[in-house]
Enzyme design. Structure first.
Site, PDB file in Angstrom:
ATOM      1  N   HIS A  12     -10.109   1.287   1.476  1.00 11.23           N
ATOM      2  CA  HIS A  12      -9.648   2.633   1.852  1.00 11.23           C
ATOM      3  C   HIS A  12     -10.828   3.576   2.033  1.00 11.23           C
ATOM      4  CE1 HIS A  12      -5.319   2.746   1.868  1.00 11.23           C
ATOM      5  NE2 HIS A  12      -5.227   2.188   0.661  1.00 11.23           N
ATOM      6  N   HIS A  72      -9.082  -3.542  -2.219  1.00 18.54           N
ATOM      7  CA  HIS A  72      -8.144  -2.682  -1.495  1.00 18.54           C
ATOM      8  C   HIS A  72      -8.624  -1.226  -1.486  1.00 18.54           C
ATOM      9  CE1 HIS A  72      -3.842  -1.758  -0.285  1.00 18.54           C
ATOM     10  NE2 HIS A  72      -4.252  -0.559  -0.696  1.00 18.54           N
ATOM     11  N   GLU A  73      -8.968  -0.714  -2.664  1.00 22.32           N
ATOM     12  CA  GLU A  73      -9.344   0.706  -2.762  1.00 22.32           C
ATOM     13  C   GLU A  73     -10.697   0.993  -2.109  1.00 22.32           C
ATOM     14  OE1 GLU A  73      -7.022   2.718  -3.487  1.00 22.32           O
ATOM     15  OE2 GLU A  73      -5.681   1.237  -4.369  1.00 22.32           O
ATOM     16  N   CYS A 111       0.848  -1.190   0.000  1.00 19.76           N
ATOM     17  CA  CYS A 111       0.000   0.000   0.000  1.00 19.76           C
ATOM     18  C   CYS A 111       0.884   1.241   0.000  1.00 19.76           C
ATOM     19  CB  CYS A 111      -0.896  -0.013   1.244  1.00 19.76           C
ATOM     20  SG  CYS A 111      -2.002   1.404   1.384  1.00 19.76           S
TER      21      CYS A 111
END
Length: 163
Positions: free
Chosen positions: A137, A133-134, A91
């Protein structure tokens, strides 16, 4: 061109769920330009808005696979496969460290573009990992949150020693 600095682990913006984008404004367009410029920097696959300090639900991607370069506003994951993939994950907000993370092998998210049209990003492998993953976030999570317990303990120790 505006490559924005990446916020690092410990910055509270990374742990704050992002607000939906309700209206497309000049500020929204500028955010997307900055996300696209920032993700275009070498070695980057994806950048979420909160990683550049903006608490809005948007991310950009730069994949050499069929999905190329793009962005999505207000992404929602609508499909995850039961089949899993294992692999090291890193990351930009936890620079230089990679840890094994299990993710769904396939993911599909939907959102909109700047014209308000529905778009989707879907795929296997790196695309699936990037989507999870995004969107994580944007929900205020970091990939280290989902690490296996023993790996997470090692990761947190390395993060403290490195940053």
């Amino acid at each position: 061109m505006s490559i924005r600095p990446i916020r690092l682990i410990g910055d509270p913006v990374l742990r704050t769920p992002c607000d939906p984008i309700r209206t497309i404004t000049d500020g929204t367009r500028a955010l997307i330009r900055d996300l696209m410029d920032t993700v275009d920097d070498e070695g980057r696959a994806g950048v979420a808005a909160n990683q550049i300090g903006v608490n809005l639900r948007a991310f950009s991607w730069n994949l050499e696979e069929k999905n190329g370069v793009g962005y999505i506003l207000n992404p929602v994951i609508v499909e995850l496969s039961e089949e899993l993939q294992d692999g090291d994950e890193g990351c930009l907000s936890v620079p230089g460290l990679f840890f094994p993370r299990t993710r769904s092998a396939y993911a599909r998210c939907v959102g909109t573009n700047l014209e308000g049209e529905e778009i989707e990003l879907a795929g296997e492998g790196l695309t699936a990992r990037l989507i999870q993953h995004e969107v994580g976030h944007l929900d205020g999570a970091l990939y280290i949150d989902g690490l296996e317990r023993s790996v997470k303990k090692r990761a947190l120790r390395q993060i403290r020693e490195t940053l």
